[in-house]
Design a protein around this motif. Structure first.
Motif, short mmCIF file in Angstrom:
data_model
loop_
_atom_site.label_atom_id
_atom_site.label_comp_id
_atom_site.label_asym_id
_atom_site.label_seq_id
_atom_site.Cartn_x
_atom_site.Cartn_y
_atom_site.Cartn_z
N GLY A 1 -9.03 -16.14 67.73
CA GLY A 1 -8.81 -17.58 67.65
C GLY A 1 -7.37 -17.93 67.97
O GLY A 1 -6.46 -17.19 67.57
N GLY B 1 -1.09 -9.23 60.29
CA GLY B 1 -2.37 -9.93 60.26
C GLY B 1 -2.51 -11.07 61.25
O GLY B 1 -3.40 -11.91 61.13
N CYS B 2 -1.62 -11.12 62.23
CA CYS B 2 -1.68 -12.21 63.21
C CYS B 2 -2.11 -11.73 64.60
O CYS B 2 -1.63 -12.23 65.61
CB CYS B 2 -0.36 -12.96 63.25
SG CYS B 2 -0.06 -13.89 61.73
N SER B 3 -2.95 -10.74 64.63
CA SER B 3 -3.69 -10.31 65.84
C SER B 3 -2.96 -9.46 66.87
O SER B 3 -3.38 -9.41 68.02
CB SER B 3 -4.34 -11.52 66.53
OG SER B 3 -3.40 -12.30 67.24
N LYS B 4 -1.92 -8.74 66.47
CA LYS B 4 -1.25 -7.86 67.44
C LYS B 4 -2.19 -6.76 67.92
O LYS B 4 -2.35 -6.55 69.13
CB LYS B 4 0.02 -7.25 66.82
CG LYS B 4 1.09 -8.29 66.49
CD LYS B 4 2.35 -7.68 65.93
CE LYS B 4 2.17 -7.07 64.55
NZ LYS B 4 1.74 -8.05 63.52
N THR B 5 -2.79 -6.05 66.96
CA THR B 5 -3.69 -4.96 67.32
C THR B 5 -4.91 -5.48 68.08
O THR B 5 -5.32 -4.93 69.09
CB THR B 5 -4.17 -4.22 66.04
OG1 THR B 5 -3.01 -3.88 65.28
CG2 THR B 5 -4.94 -2.97 66.38
N LEU B 6 -5.45 -6.59 67.56
CA LEU B 6 -6.62 -7.21 68.18
C LEU B 6 -6.33 -7.56 69.65
O LEU B 6 -7.15 -7.33 70.54
CB LEU B 6 -6.91 -8.49 67.39
CG LEU B 6 -8.34 -8.99 67.23
CD1 LEU B 6 -9.24 -7.90 66.73
CD2 LEU B 6 -8.37 -10.18 66.28
N ASN C 1 6.14 -5.68 63.15
CA ASN C 1 6.44 -6.85 62.33
C ASN C 1 7.95 -7.04 62.28
O ASN C 1 8.44 -8.06 61.84
CB ASN C 1 6.02 -6.64 60.86
CG ASN C 1 4.58 -6.25 60.73
OD1 ASN C 1 3.76 -6.73 61.48
ND2 ASN C 1 4.28 -5.38 59.77
N HIS D 1 -15.24 -15.72 62.34
CA HIS D 1 -15.61 -14.85 61.22
C HIS D 1 -16.86 -15.31 60.48
O HIS D 1 -17.45 -14.55 59.70
CB HIS D 1 -14.43 -14.65 60.28
CG HIS D 1 -13.37 -13.78 60.89
ND1 HIS D 1 -13.46 -12.42 60.91
CD2 HIS D 1 -12.25 -14.09 61.58
CE1 HIS D 1 -12.43 -11.92 61.56
NE2 HIS D 1 -11.66 -12.91 61.98
N ALA E 1 -5.98 -12.38 59.34
CA ALA E 1 -6.47 -11.31 58.47
C ALA E 1 -6.91 -11.89 57.12
O ALA E 1 -7.93 -11.47 56.56
CB ALA E 1 -5.40 -10.24 58.28
P1 ATP Z 1 -0.52 -5.61 61.21
O1 ATP Z 1 0.88 -5.97 61.58
O2 ATP Z 1 -0.78 -5.71 59.75
O3 ATP Z 1 -1.02 -4.36 61.87
P2 ATP Z 1 -1.86 -7.22 63.22
O4 ATP Z 1 -1.02 -8.37 63.67
O5 ATP Z 1 -1.96 -6.04 64.12
O6 ATP Z 1 -1.43 -6.81 61.76
P3 ATP Z 1 -4.70 -7.34 63.43
O7 ATP Z 1 -4.90 -5.92 63.01
O8 ATP Z 1 -4.83 -7.63 64.86
O9 ATP Z 1 -3.28 -7.83 62.91
O10 ATP Z 1 -5.63 -8.29 62.60
C1 ATP Z 1 -6.28 -7.86 61.43
C2 ATP Z 1 -7.64 -8.52 61.34
O11 ATP Z 1 -7.46 -9.91 61.09
C3 ATP Z 1 -8.42 -8.45 62.64
O12 ATP Z 1 -9.21 -7.30 62.70
C4 ATP Z 1 -9.26 -9.72 62.57
O13 ATP Z 1 -10.42 -9.52 61.80
C5 ATP Z 1 -8.37 -10.68 61.82
N1 ATP Z 1 -7.61 -11.58 62.71
C6 ATP Z 1 -6.26 -11.67 62.81
N2 ATP Z 1 -5.91 -12.62 63.69
C7 ATP Z 1 -7.04 -13.15 64.17
C8 ATP Z 1 -7.35 -14.18 65.13
N3 ATP Z 1 -6.38 -14.86 65.76
N4 ATP Z 1 -8.64 -14.44 65.39
C9 ATP Z 1 -9.63 -13.77 64.76
N5 ATP Z 1 -9.42 -12.80 63.85
C10 ATP Z 1 -8.15 -12.49 63.54
#
Ligand code: ATP
Length: 276
Positions: A20, A61-66, A163, A199, A224
């Motif tokens: 999203g 939790g702001c979608s870097k990995t995603l 982060n 979700h 997240a």
């Molecule tokens: P970290 O720094 O903790 O590794 P991150 O930025 O890599 O966090 P992600 O692992 O990409 O965060 O996100 C964790 C989960 O949160 C995802 O698996 C997903 O379920 C949800 N999520 C985070 N951002 C989004 C988004 N923009 N849209 C949909 N789901 C999201």
């Protein structure tokens, strides 16, 4: 003993629609990863080269990995993921070897993406060895050598996530290394609406569920957090009645009350400080 568990090669199945918001970053990532492969001639003609490495930074939790997984999947590439701290081994020489092996595997499986999660973990200064060079220095120089070797190749892209960009060794942020920085920030209300839709896609909701209202109620939450809220709501519906076939607004509101939003305030200055 090996410095890290064997890096598993995968083809992620995450699509842009699974994320999203973050529209701008989706476009920039696609350009940075796909254009160099599709339009090699154009880059040559115009006398420039694509970024060698891309750093995704922003609060947890702001979608870097995603995002890293989605661009891999959308571009049809292979994915090799390692966490920064995994690259350390107390066995002299093993850590550099792990880095070499990783890049060799990426070349053998090109076109591919190498994803370094928690890249700031490389900046940690470990105990100095007898010759005065720390393991992190060795890993770092090997990494720089490997990145340098990628300049001629458009079929391998390195993406890293952190982060804490302020904790990264500046050598890694120089031109020719991670020279494209993309900020992934917390979602605004419209983004949260999209994330809630994503979700709640697979969870049957009663007709009283208003995604609009929920987007408003989840102010301060990360993606997240929202994912967790939706799962908690489903569990509380089951706890209430094992025969439940849907969740209601009440379950979602209770879950919002229970889930502690991630502390993203402390990351506020990151975007302006490191964006380029
Ligand atoms: P970290 O720094 O903790 O590794 P991150 O930025 O890599 O966090 P992600 O692992 O990409 O965060 O996100 C964790 C989960 O949160 C995802 O698996 C997903 O379920 C949800 N999520 C985070 N951002 C989004 C988004 N923009 N849209 C949909 N789901 C999201």
């Amino acid at each position: 003993p090996s410095a890290m568990r064997e890096v598993i090669l995968e083809v992620p199945k995450v699509n842009w629609e699974d994320i999203g918001g973050q529209r701008e970053v989706k476009t920039q990532l696609m350009e940075a990863v796909e254009w160099p492969q599709k339009h090699q001639e154009a880059f040559k003609r115009i006398g420039t080269h694509p970024p060698t490495g891309i750093l995704l930074f922003g609060p947890p939790g702001c979608s870097k990995t995603l995002m890293a997984r989605a661009v891999t999947s959308e571009a049809g590439l292979n994915f090799l993921a390692v966490k920064g701290p995994e690259l350390f081994s107390k066995w002299v020489g093993e850590s550099e070897k792990a880095v070499r092996t990783l890049f060799a595997k990426a070349r053998a499986n090109a076109p591919s993406i190498i994803f370094f999660d928690e890249i700031d973990g490389l900046a940690v200064i470990r105990g100095k060895e007898s010759d005065g060079v720390s393991v992190s220095d060795r890993v770092m120089s090997q990494l720089l050598v490997e990145l340098d070797g990628l300049h001629q190749r458009v079929d391998i892209t390195v993406i890293a996530a952190t982060n804490r960009p302020d904790k990264i060794d500046p050598a890694l942020l120089r031109s020719g290394c991670f020279d494209r920085l993309l900020y992934l920030g917390p979602p605004n209300e419209t983004d949260r609406e999209e994330i809630l839709h994503i979700h709640l896609r697979k969870i049957p909701c009663s007709s009283d569920v208003s995604i609009r209202d929920l987007a408003c109620l989840t102010e301060g939450c990360t993606g997240a957090d929202i994912s967790l809220i939706c799962r908690e709501a489903a569990i509380s519906a089951l706890e209430e009645n094992l025969d439940s076939s849907e969740i209601t607004m009440k379950h979602l509101k209770t879950a919002i009350g229970q889930v502690q939003p991630s502390d993203i305030q402390s990351y506020k200055e990151l975007s302006t400080k490191f964006q380029r």
